[in-house]
Design a protein around this motif. Structure first.
Motif, PDB file in Angstrom:
ATOM      1  N   ALA A   9       0.911  -1.235   0.004  1.00  0.00           N
ATOM      2  CA  ALA A   9       0.081   0.052   0.173  1.00  0.00           C
ATOM      3  C   ALA A   9       1.071   1.327  -0.005  1.00  0.00           C
ATOM      4  N   ARG A  10       0.484   2.265  -0.796  1.00  0.00           N
ATOM      5  CA  ARG A  10       1.095   3.548  -0.794  1.00  0.00           C
ATOM      6  C   ARG A  10       0.607   4.322   0.505  1.00  0.00           C
ATOM      7  N   ARG A  11      -0.376   4.244   0.887  1.00  0.00           N
ATOM      8  CA  ARG A  11      -0.917   4.715   2.160  1.00  0.00           C
ATOM      9  C   ARG A  11      -1.954   3.765   3.145  1.00  0.00           C
ATOM     10  N   LEU A  12      -1.797   4.118   4.524  1.00  0.00           N
ATOM     11  CA  LEU A  12      -2.718   3.341   5.183  1.00  0.00           C
ATOM     12  C   LEU A  12      -3.779   4.256   5.956  1.00  0.00           C
ATOM     13  N   LEU A  13      -4.899   3.649   6.180  1.00  0.00           N
ATOM     14  CA  LEU A  13      -6.223   4.303   6.938  1.00  0.00           C
ATOM     15  C   LEU A  13      -6.548   3.286   7.805  1.00  0.00           C
ATOM     16  N   VAL A  14      -6.399   3.495   9.053  1.00  0.00           N
ATOM     17  CA  VAL A  14      -6.741   2.414  10.069  1.00  0.00           C
ATOM     18  C   VAL A  14      -7.837   2.999  10.755  1.00  0.00           C
ATOM     19  N   THR A  15      -8.662   2.163  10.797  1.00  0.00           N
ATOM     20  CA  THR A  15     -10.480   2.411  11.349  1.00  0.00           C
ATOM     21  C   THR A  15     -10.779   1.220  12.119  1.00  0.00           C
ATOM     22  N   THR A  16      -9.810   0.714  13.130  1.00  0.00           N
ATOM     23  CA  THR A  16     -10.089  -0.751  13.699  1.00  0.00           C
ATOM     24  C   THR A  16     -11.102  -0.417  14.679  1.00  0.00           C
ATOM     25  N   GLY A  17     -11.206   0.891  15.271  1.00  0.00           N
ATOM     26  CA  GLY A  17     -12.392   1.197  16.344  1.00  0.00           C
ATOM     27  C   GLY A  17     -11.805   0.974  17.763  1.00  0.00           C
ATOM     28  N   LEU A  18     -12.689   0.533  18.753  1.00  0.00           N
ATOM     29  CA  LEU A  18     -12.270   0.139  19.953  1.00  0.00           C
ATOM     30  C   LEU A  18     -13.203  -0.901  20.574  1.00  0.00           C
ATOM     31  N   THR A  19     -12.461  -1.563  21.771  1.00  0.00           N
ATOM     32  CA  THR A  19     -13.303  -2.426  22.556  1.00  0.00           C
ATOM     33  C   THR A  19     -13.799  -1.790  23.979  1.00  0.00           C
ATOM     34  N   ASP A  20     -15.039  -2.079  24.168  1.00  0.00           N
ATOM     35  CA  ASP A  20     -15.564  -1.478  25.598  1.00  0.00           C
ATOM     36  C   ASP A  20     -15.443  -2.721  26.403  1.00  0.00           C
ATOM     37  N   GLU A  21     -14.529  -2.189  27.487  1.00  0.00           N
ATOM     38  CA  GLU A  21     -14.424  -2.948  28.706  1.00  0.00           C
ATOM     39  C   GLU A  21     -15.560  -2.896  29.683  1.00  0.00           C
ATOM     40  N   LEU A  22     -16.399  -3.902  29.878  1.00  0.00           N
ATOM     41  CA  LEU A  22     -17.563  -3.961  30.576  1.00  0.00           C
ATOM     42  C   LEU A  22     -17.449  -4.067  32.051  1.00  0.00           C
ATOM     43  N   PRO A  23     -18.232  -3.621  33.052  1.00  0.00           N
ATOM     44  CA  PRO A  23     -18.122  -3.783  34.401  1.00  0.00           C
ATOM     45  C   PRO A  23     -18.400  -5.371  34.628  1.00  0.00           C
ATOM     46  N   ASP A  24     -17.769  -5.907  35.684  1.00  0.00           N
ATOM     47  CA  ASP A  24     -17.775  -7.478  35.966  1.00  0.00           C
ATOM     48  C   ASP A  24     -18.637  -7.664  36.737  1.00  0.00           C
ATOM     49  N   VAL A  25     -20.192  -7.468  36.231  1.00  0.00           N
ATOM     50  CA  VAL A  25     -21.523  -7.880  37.038  1.00  0.00           C
ATOM     51  C   VAL A  25     -22.050  -9.010  35.981  1.00  0.00           C
ATOM     52  N   GLU A  26     -22.455 -10.099  36.894  1.00  0.00           N
ATOM     53  CA  GLU A  26     -23.078 -11.220  36.122  1.00  0.00           C
ATOM     54  C   GLU A  26     -24.259 -10.739  35.330  1.00  0.00           C
ATOM     55  N   GLY A  27     -24.398 -11.400  34.249  1.00  0.00           N
ATOM     56  CA  GLY A  27     -25.310 -11.132  33.409  1.00  0.00           C
ATOM     57  C   GLY A  27     -25.276  -9.765  32.385  1.00  0.00           C
ATOM     58  N   LEU A  28     -24.262  -8.900  32.917  1.00  0.00           N
ATOM     59  CA  LEU A  28     -24.354  -7.716  32.139  1.00  0.00           C
ATOM     60  C   LEU A  28     -23.815  -7.512  30.612  1.00  0.00           C
TER      61      LEU A  28
END
Length: 319
Positions: A103-122
């Motif tokens: 590639a001559r150029r890169l466009l990175v659009t990989t987003g993010l990961t949501d780290e959720l609270p550790d609550v059962e069933g959430l």
């Protein structure tokens, strides 16, 4: 796969497809590499997207892929394992399946990961009746019994935003710092109930959230729960190029990481742009798409000038 493209787009969400379509319409050769796991996959619909209100996320992406194909762009399903800068200013992009492209150029659009609270069933209710953004999903839970799970400095702000949407809002203090006297007075004045104690589980009946269980055993009836997950940029592919993430702080607490870039998405590494949630954790879908378009315009302009310089050099050499 050993082709050379003008631009390889890593990530095929709203930002990636928005950028890729813009580049393809400028007659650039474009390849989008998409792993197929968008952040909003569990959401019922995309909101605040003018002209596409309520469109299911998968349908919106399918429309974008079709538009890309119509303009000659290419898309492959897969994951980019690494990207290497080359001496000519371009990049070698390696895929997890062993393929590689240039590639001559890169466009990175990989987003993010949501780290959720550790609550059962959430986690199982995420994007359905466990929500984070009043602008993305607030209208859909208006006038219902809403809970807010306090885990950090955004809890007060989040509570007031959801109070705008319902008269029945409860703040669960959970693991957040204690409320100040002024905060308690403000919540009391607007009619928000405060429940002390740690939340341990969600109660679900008939595939619907019905309550929030405290460590004491008490269950508070709720129909929706707002949380504030920590957002972590998916920036692993950029590490090999020397790009590091920065921390976004609110009230002395880190709420997200992101890849720093200028207003058009250019990073500190020449030839590499970012757009969408990997660069702006707070961007909604329409803003991410717009950021992809803006970055694509900047990339095309950069390539136009490089092409012109190359044409001049070739002309001079031929004399």
């Amino acid at each position: 796969m050993n082709e050379k493209y003008d631009v390889v787009v890593v990530g095929g969400g709203a930002a990636g497809l928005g950028g890729a379509v813009t580049l393809a319409r400028s007659r650039r050769s474009v390849l989008v590499v998409d792993a197929g796991d968008p952040r909003n996959a569990t959401a019922e619909g995309v909101h605040n997207y003018l002209g596409r209100e309520g469109t299911p996320p998968g349908e919106l992406l399918a429309l974008g892929r079709a538009e890309l194909k119509a303009y000659g762009g290419e898309l492959v399903s897969g994951t980019v394992s690494s990207a290497q800068a080359l001496g000519d200013g371009g990049f070698r992009v390696r895929l997890a399946d062993g393929g590689q492209v240039l590639a001559r150029r890169l466009l990175v659009t990989t987003g993010l990961t949501d780290e959720l609270p550790d609550v059962e069933g959430l986690a199982g209710r995420w994007g359905r009746d466990v929500l984070h953004c009043p602008y993305c999903h607030g209208w859909e839970v208006r006038d219902r019994a809403i809970g807010v799970l306090a885990t950090g400095p955004m809890a007060m702000h989040q509570t007031l935003l959801f109070r705008q949407l319902s008269d029945d809002v409860t703040l669960f203090t959970h693991t957040a710092p204690s409320l100040s006297a002024d905060e308690r007075e403000e919540l009391d004045a607007v009619g928000v109930t405060v429940v002390e104690g740690e939340v341990t589980a969600l109660e679900v009946t008939g595939d619907r959230l019905t309550g929030v269980r405290l460590r004491s055993g008490e269950v508070v009836a709720r129909e929706a729960l707002a949380v504030a997950p920590r957002a972590t940029a998916r920036a692993g592919v950029l590490a090999g190029l020397g790009l590091e993430t920065a921390e976004l702080e609110v009230g002395g607490h880190v709420i997200a990481t992101y890849v720093p870039a200028d207003a058009q998405g250019a990073t500190s590494v020449p030839g590499v742009w970012v757009a969408g949630n990997v660069a702006d954790p707070r961007a909604q879908v329409i803003a991410s798409a717009a950021a992809g378009v803006g970055a694509a315009a900047a990339i095309n302009a950069d390539l136009v000038h490089e092409d012109a310089r190359a044409a001049v050099a070739a002309r001079r050499a031929s004399r």
